[in-house]
Design a protein around this motif. Structure first.
Motif, PDB file in Angstrom:
ATOM      1  N   THR A 239       0.828  -1.208   0.000  1.00 56.65           N
ATOM      2  CA  THR A 239       0.000   0.000   0.000  1.00 56.65           C
ATOM      3  C   THR A 239       0.865   1.261   0.000  1.00 56.65           C
ATOM      4  OG1 THR A 239      -1.538  -1.276   1.341  1.00 56.65           O
ATOM      5  CG2 THR A 239      -2.007   1.046   1.132  1.00 56.65           C
TER       6      THR A 239
ATOM      7  N   ALA B 130      -5.753   5.146  -5.004  1.00 58.16           N
ATOM      8  CA  ALA B 130      -6.541   5.434  -3.796  1.00 58.16           C
ATOM      9  C   ALA B 130      -7.418   4.243  -3.410  1.00 58.16           C
ATOM     10  CB  ALA B 130      -7.405   6.674  -4.029  1.00 58.16           C
ATOM     11  N   GLN B 131      -7.940   3.563  -4.408  1.00 63.59           N
ATOM     12  CA  GLN B 131      -8.826   2.416  -4.126  1.00 63.59           C
ATOM     13  C   GLN B 131      -8.052   1.280  -3.441  1.00 63.59           C
ATOM     14  OE1 GLN B 131     -11.055   1.359  -7.604  1.00 63.59           O
ATOM     15  NE2 GLN B 131     -12.562   0.211  -6.421  1.00 63.59           N
TER      16      GLN B 131
ATOM     17  N   ARG C 299      -7.522   2.205   0.248  1.00 57.00           N
ATOM     18  CA  ARG C 299      -8.738   1.971   1.052  1.00 57.00           C
ATOM     19  C   ARG C 299      -8.986   0.475   1.266  1.00 57.00           C
ATOM     20  NH1 ARG C 299     -11.043   6.004  -2.242  1.00 57.00           N
ATOM     21  NH2 ARG C 299     -12.326   4.449  -3.296  1.00 57.00           N
TER      22      ARG C 299
ATOM     23  N   TRP D 240      -6.595  -0.985   3.880  1.00 59.86           N
ATOM     24  CA  TRP D 240      -6.940  -0.672   5.279  1.00 59.86           C
ATOM     25  C   TRP D 240      -8.088  -1.548   5.776  1.00 59.86           C
ATOM     26  CZ3 TRP D 240      -4.594   1.194   9.212  1.00 59.86           C
ATOM     27  CH2 TRP D 240      -3.587   2.129   9.062  1.00 59.86           C
TER      28      TRP D 240
ATOM     29  N   ALA E 128     -11.630   4.296   5.800  1.00 66.56           N
ATOM     30  CA  ALA E 128     -11.423   3.807   4.428  1.00 66.56           C
ATOM     31  C   ALA E 128     -12.722   3.292   3.822  1.00 66.56           C
ATOM     32  CB  ALA E 128     -10.376   2.692   4.435  1.00 66.56           C
TER      33      ALA E 128
ATOM     34  N   THR F 245     -14.870   6.575   3.049  1.00 66.76           N
ATOM     35  CA  THR F 245     -14.327   7.542   2.088  1.00 66.76           C
ATOM     36  C   THR F 245     -14.618   7.115   0.652  1.00 66.76           C
ATOM     37  OG1 THR F 245     -12.554   7.912   3.656  1.00 66.76           O
ATOM     38  CG2 THR F 245     -12.242   8.834   1.467  1.00 66.76           C
ATOM     39  N   ASP F 246     -15.066   8.085  -0.159  1.00 66.13           N
ATOM     40  CA  ASP F 246     -15.320   7.791  -1.567  1.00 66.13           C
ATOM     41  C   ASP F 246     -14.288   8.448  -2.484  1.00 66.13           C
ATOM     42  OD1 ASP F 246     -17.552   6.283  -1.099  1.00 66.13           O
ATOM     43  OD2 ASP F 246     -18.899   8.026  -1.044  1.00 66.13           O
TER      44      ASP F 246
ATOM     45  N   VAL G  14      -6.681  10.273  -0.117  1.00 63.55           N
ATOM     46  CA  VAL G  14      -6.389   9.274   0.925  1.00 63.55           C
ATOM     47  C   VAL G  14      -5.046   9.583   1.598  1.00 63.55           C
ATOM     48  CG1 VAL G  14      -7.781   7.373   0.006  1.00 63.55           C
ATOM     49  CG2 VAL G  14      -5.464   7.753  -0.873  1.00 63.55           C
TER      50      VAL G  14
ATOM     51  N   LEU H 164      -4.867   8.426   5.220  1.00 59.63           N
ATOM     52  CA  LEU H 164      -4.756   6.957   5.310  1.00 59.63           C
ATOM     53  C   LEU H 164      -3.347   6.504   4.945  1.00 59.63           C
ATOM     54  CD1 LEU H 164      -8.126   5.807   3.656  1.00 59.63           C
ATOM     55  CD2 LEU H 164      -7.544   5.756   6.071  1.00 59.63           C
TER      56      LEU H 164
END
Lengths: 119, 192
Positions: B36, B42-43, B46, B49, B116, B119-120, B124, B127
């Protein structure tokens, strides 16, 4: 002087059979004993054999726990214990310091979590 | 109380399974953290996490508690004892330390896993910034677990003062037993 010293050697299988046959007692007990030992030879003649290549998990029984310093003479703390103790203390102190600095002064939420919450 | 050989083998099998499983789960967790940190997606951040939260609560925490419990059973159920040998004592202290740190740390993982999941957007940064702490925790945790493993396999010599006292008591007890012999009629007589 000048005479050769005879070195002891292990007798062969054939020789032991011969000895057993000529040293038979009237009841035949000696020969029987020798032959029995000879048959068990491969198992018994392993005093110089290498230890088994696998891990000895049977040591976990704790039956043989002779791991004390000098096996009974000294009760002093081994060096590795002192080294490990120091490392452990440093580790705990490091954790406590990092934990306290991460939390900030009196706050219950760490700074990074506050930032994420605000965003 | 010493366990029977069959029970001891079973307890040992369980202990090895849980302990090695714990190490394996931490390695998987560490792999997620490193992967990560290396990604820009970003996906993926998330998803990682959320996965770390699940691995933490449903694999690492149960394995840590089971490992600690079976370790206690193994030490108390064999002649090693819990406080008689330094390697057992260090294993206990390090395992307890690792478990406490894990339990204190897991709410933080849950928090970020929750963020995570909610969040859309593509932002990030928070995170991603929190991953450094995960690398430290999982890395040091793995190191501690490997040290425990080495201690358990090599069993370095060294008895605690309590262990020495216990051994002396056992010796005294066995000498007292040996001081008695039976006579020709099978009666116990005291000698020496």
């Amino acid at each position: 002087m000048g005479s050769k010293e005879e070195t002891p050697r292990t007798i062969t299988l054939g020789e032991s059979r011969f000895v057993a046959s000529i040293l038979t007692l009237p009841d035949g007990s000696l020969a029987a004993n020798l032959l029995a030992k000879e048959r068990a030879g491969p198992e018994e003649n392993t005093h110089m054999a290498d230890p088994p290549p696998y891990l000895d998990f049977d040591s976990d029984t704790g039956e043989d726990t002779r791991v004390g310093p000098d096996r009974g003479s000294a009760t002093s703390t081994p060096r590795w214990v002192k080294v490990f103790g120091i490392i452990l203390i440093v580790l705990v102190l490091l954790f406590v310091i990092l934990h306290l600095t991460d939390r900030g002064h009196g706050g219950h939420t760490p700074p990074i979590e506050r930032r994420v919450q605000q965003s | 109380m010493t366990m029977t050989p069959r029970l001891r083998k079973f307890a040992l099998t369980m202990h090895i399974t849980f302990s090695v499983g714990w190490i394996g789960a931490v390695v998987a967790y560490l792999a997620l953290v490193v992967a990560t940190m290396a990604t820009q997606d970003a996906q993926t951040v998330r998803a990682a996490w959320i996965a770390m939260g699940l691995i933490g609560w449903f694999i690492i925490v149960p394995l840590a508690l089971a490992s600690l419990l079976t370790g206690l059973v193994m030490s108390l159920g064999t002649k090693w004892g819990l406080f008689q040998h330094y390697w057992v004592l260090f294993s206990l202290v390090l395992t307890t330390f690792a478990t406490v740190v894990l339990l204190l740390h897991m709410p933080r993982v849950s928090f970020f896993a929750g963020v995570a999941a909610k969040t859309d957007g593509a932002d990030v940064g928070g995170l991603r910034g929190a991953l450094r702490g995960e690398l430290l925790h999982a890395g040091v945790g793995l190191l501690v677990l490997l040290v425990i493993e080495v201690l358990n396999l090599y069993k370095p010599r060294g008895m605690t003062p309590y262990g020495w006292r216990k051994r002396q008591e056992q010796r005294t007890g066995s000498q007292a037993l040996n001081a008695h012999k039976t006579d020709s009629d099978g009666r116990i007589v005291e000698v020496g």
